[in-house]
Write an enzyme that holds these catalytic residues in place. Structure first.
Site, PDB file in Angstrom:
ATOM      1  N   TYR A   1       3.996   5.254  11.617  1.00  0.00           N
ATOM      2  CA  TYR A   1       4.256   3.845  11.905  1.00  0.00           C
ATOM      3  C   TYR A   1       5.147   3.127  10.899  1.00  0.00           C
ATOM      4  CZ  TYR A   1       0.097   3.540   8.862  1.00  0.00           C
ATOM      5  OH  TYR A   1      -0.796   3.685   7.834  1.00  0.00           O
TER       6      TYR A   1
ATOM      7  N   HIS B   1      -3.620   4.409   4.503  1.00  0.00           N
ATOM      8  CA  HIS B   1      -4.776   3.503   4.554  1.00  0.00           C
ATOM      9  C   HIS B   1      -5.989   4.185   3.939  1.00  0.00           C
ATOM     10  CE1 HIS B   1      -8.030   1.016   6.034  1.00  0.00           C
ATOM     11  NE2 HIS B   1      -8.500   2.050   6.702  1.00  0.00           N
TER      12      HIS B   1
ATOM     13  N   ARG C   1       0.865  -1.178   0.000  1.00  0.00           N
ATOM     14  CA  ARG C   1       0.000   0.000   0.000  1.00  0.00           C
ATOM     15  C   ARG C   1       0.898   1.224   0.000  1.00  0.00           C
ATOM     16  NH1 ARG C   1      -2.360   0.846   5.469  1.00  0.00           N
ATOM     17  NH2 ARG C   1      -0.908   2.577   5.495  1.00  0.00           N
TER      18      ARG C   1
END
Lengths: 324, 365
Positions: free
Chosen positions: B273, B264, B260
């Protein structure tokens, strides 16, 4: 005219629906060879085959989730949840998918799925086998929720539920499975979103559904001995409610008691009491009272006669409506 | 605690790849694909166009025209490869990120935006496209797909069902139940897992100790890991799995190993993160660049072709933007429609009451 039990009446109703429409499927745990733990589906797999009466893996979310998929493909699945307390693993699929997908699709998708749930206590069972989870489902828009109380209604209502283009949660009063009645198959059934007066009376209205209808009829008979005329309305449809039938009765009697096995707090009775009060305010001689289960988890079966509202607790509530 | 290496649990994962990140065609012993130059050019066009739609949607969100958007950036090959493997009769069940598959199924990209703009919960006809509505609750649609496949099986139809989900979804009970159902009923379904390495902020090791495709063997059906950034391999592997399903050989789990490249959703901040170097490494494996290199290397397309695709993408972006802004808001009373198919006394009553309430404001300022 034949005499049959409530369990057999649902069985006959399922059989009739399966004969009429080849898209009707039955699925659930132990519904095939065994015929269900209450034998409601007895003999159906033998006659309709394993592809129409499906013994599923032991996973309730899977039962409802795959039923949704089958419905999307044009089938009409009738799912059996083995016991009321086992429906919660399927709650996500019922609440977030089954109830909402038709709206999500702007009406392009229909989910004519029936979720059959044997409900209520009184059979001396272990934990999770005696619950009344109807309010969880009446609180969910997109579902229809009905409860049958007797063999004649059971025979017709299961077929009406299967023909319905909306998802239906169908509650069966498990302690009444063995009650018998005469069934006239050709009689025109009452529409399944309508309640029905099952005993006429003048002084007070008892509103009940499922297993409590019989209790309330017995209470009404006992009250008659004391000269009190009690009307009993079998709600049959819990969502939507047949407010017309309720209001007609309560405006006539001026008193109302709602009885159910589920806990009184936040139970369906709360909604009924609020609506009835609003609609019948100037006709009421007393507040609408509720009688039902306590705010405790369902107790061990040795105590269930104290938890379940019985004839005396119903009559106690009736008496209290006359004390105002 | 470690795995017993003798059971193969620590054997290096196998990856099906037919086109390297450098655009070099490689062979695989079990999977092959024979594409005409035109077919390769079409795949390239698909990849570029869906990336352009995605980019436009992100911009629309940034400008306040969409409430949120779930970007497919980096996952184009997994979606176009698997999407182009489907026949018209096959049915697809997406998550909320399958914009590339939707493209392959002929869904107007603007119809995808309605959900994210807040004008509806799903704006296309699933039956018209054999492409189900987006499902937001993680993994729920895997059971719907298996049920649908059981229906296909009962109809004796020559069709397969494919269901999309991510690496995070593999932890859901519904997905595991779907694996069991598909397995015991031998349902004609393909489980297409896009392992994009991240479930919002949670890396794959929070979901699994083994490569995801190996989960399948425990359920009793084949699993295969494919280079999810290789459109040729995704097409070949999915085509084979769908064929197996149609021929009665039951389910397959495909793990499309991808990344990805964006957040998100537009509400997410991946810098909290994950490290930038990870993204840089995956950029070298970009799903579009390798097809472009292949077309160049083999002289299957010239600069005019690439310019034409870029121009088409620009037009598409402008068109999507224009029609997104023109999308009408629903009327207040529309929310009462389609709750039930059959007449419903309570919804009708509430609708009438609210209509009367609204009417009370008419003429007032």
């Amino acid at each position: 005219m034949t005499t049959l039990t409530l369990a057999k009446a649902i069985n006959e109703g399922l059989r009739a629906a399966m004969e009429q429409d080849p898209k009707v499927l039955i699925m659930g745990e132990d519904v095939g060879k065994l015929g269900g733990v209450f034998r409601v589906t007895d003999g159906l797999q033998k006659d309709f085959g394993e592809s129409r009466v499906i013994d599923t893996p032991l996973a309730e979310s899977g039962i409802i989730g795959t039923a949704i998929g089958l419905a999307l493909r044009g089938y009409r699945p009738v799912c059996e949840i083995q016991f009321d307390g086992f429906v919660f693993p399927a709650a996500d699929q019922i609440i977030t998918q089954l109830a909402k997908m038709p709206l999500r699709s702007l009406g392009k998708l229909r989910l004519p799925v029936v979720v059959r749930i044997p409900c209520g206590g009184g059979i001396g069972a272990v934990e999770h086998h005696s619950e009344s989870p109807e309010a969880y489902f009446t609180h969910t828009a997109g579902l229809r929720v009905v409860a049958c109380s007797n063999p004649v209604d059971a025979f017709h209502m299961i077929q009406q539920a299967i023909r319905c283009e909306d998802p239906v949660v169908f509650f069966e009063p498990k302690r009444r499975y063995w009650e018998k009645a005469d069934l006239d198959r050709d009689a025109t059934p009452v529409p399944f979103d309508r309640g029905r007066v099952v005993r006429e009376g003048r002084d007070v209205t008892l509103l009940a559904y499922g297993p409590m209808v019989k209790t309330c009829l017995e209470a009404a008979a006992a009250a008659a001995d004391d000269g009190r005329s009690v009307e009993v309305v079998d709600l049959r449809s819990l969502s939507p409610l047949d407010m017309e039938a309720i209001v007609r009765s309560v405006r006539k009697t001026g008193r109302c008691v709602v009885a159910h096995e589920a806990p009184v707090f936040s139970g369906l009775g709360a909604e009924i009491a609020a609506r009835t009060t609003e609609a019948c305010f100037y006709h009421l001689e007393a507040p609408v009272l509720r009688v039902g289960g306590f705010s405790t988890p369902y107790p061990p079966s040795r105590l269930e006669e104290h938890y379940l509202p019985d004839l005396d607790r119903v009559l106690d509530a009736v008496d209290r409506t006359f004390a105002f | 605690m470690t795995f017993d290496a003798s059971q193969g649990a620590e054997a290096p994962p196998e990856l099906v790849q037919l086109l390297t990140p450098e655009g070099e065609r490689v062979e695989h012993p079990h999977y092959d694909i024979d594409l005409t130059p035109e077919e390769v050019r079409d795949l390239y066009r698909d990849l570029v166009l869906v990336r352009r739609v995605d980019k436009e949607a992100v911009a629309l969100q940034r400008q306040g025209e969409l409430g949120i958007w779930a970007s497919l950036l980096g996952q184009e090959a997994a979606q176009i490869g698997s999407g182009r493997a489907l026949t018209d009769a096959d049915m697809a069940f997406p998550t909320y990120r399958e914009h590339g598959v939707a493209w392959c199924r002929g869904v107007d990209p603007v119809n995808l935006l309605g959900l994210f703009r807040g004008v509806n919960h799903g704006g296309w006809d699933p039956a018209e496209h054999n492409f189900h509505l987006y499902t937001i609750v993680i993994g729920s649609q895997t059971l719907h797909a298996v049920g649908y496949a059981m229906g296909v099986q009962r109809d004796g139809a020559d069709a397969a069902t494919i269901v999309y989900f991510g690496d995070g979804a593999t932890s859901q009970g519904d997905v595991n139940e779907a694996f069991i159902w598909a397995s015991v009923f031998n349902a004609p379904v393909v489980f297409f897992c896009q392992n994009n390495q991240w479930a919002i902020s949670e890396p794959l090791e929070k979901q699994s100790r083994i490569p995801l495709y190996r989960r399948a063997s425990g359920f009793g059906f084949p699993g295969v890991r494919v280079d999810g950034n290789d459109v040729f391999a995704c097409l070949a592997v999915t085509r084979q799995a769908l064929k197996n399903a149609r021929e009665g050989q039951g389910p397959t789990l495909i793990e499309a190993y991808t990344y990805r490249m964006g957040a998100h959703t537009t509400s997410d901040d991946p810098t909290r993160y994950r490290v930038a170097s990870e993204l840089e490494a995956w950029k070298l494996k970009d799903p579009i660049e390798r097809v472009k290199a292949y077309l160049f290397r083999n002289q299957l397309a010239d600069q005019d072709f690439f310019d034409a695709v870029d121009a088409e993408a620009a037009d598409l972006g402008r068109d999507v933007r224009k029609r997104c802004l023109e999308m009408p808001d629903p009327e207040p009373l529309d929310m009462f429609d389609h709750v039930y198919v059959e007449p419903h006394v309570l919804v009708a009553e509430e609708r009438d009451e609210y209509a009367a309430y609204l009417a009370g404001f008419e003429g007032a300022e």
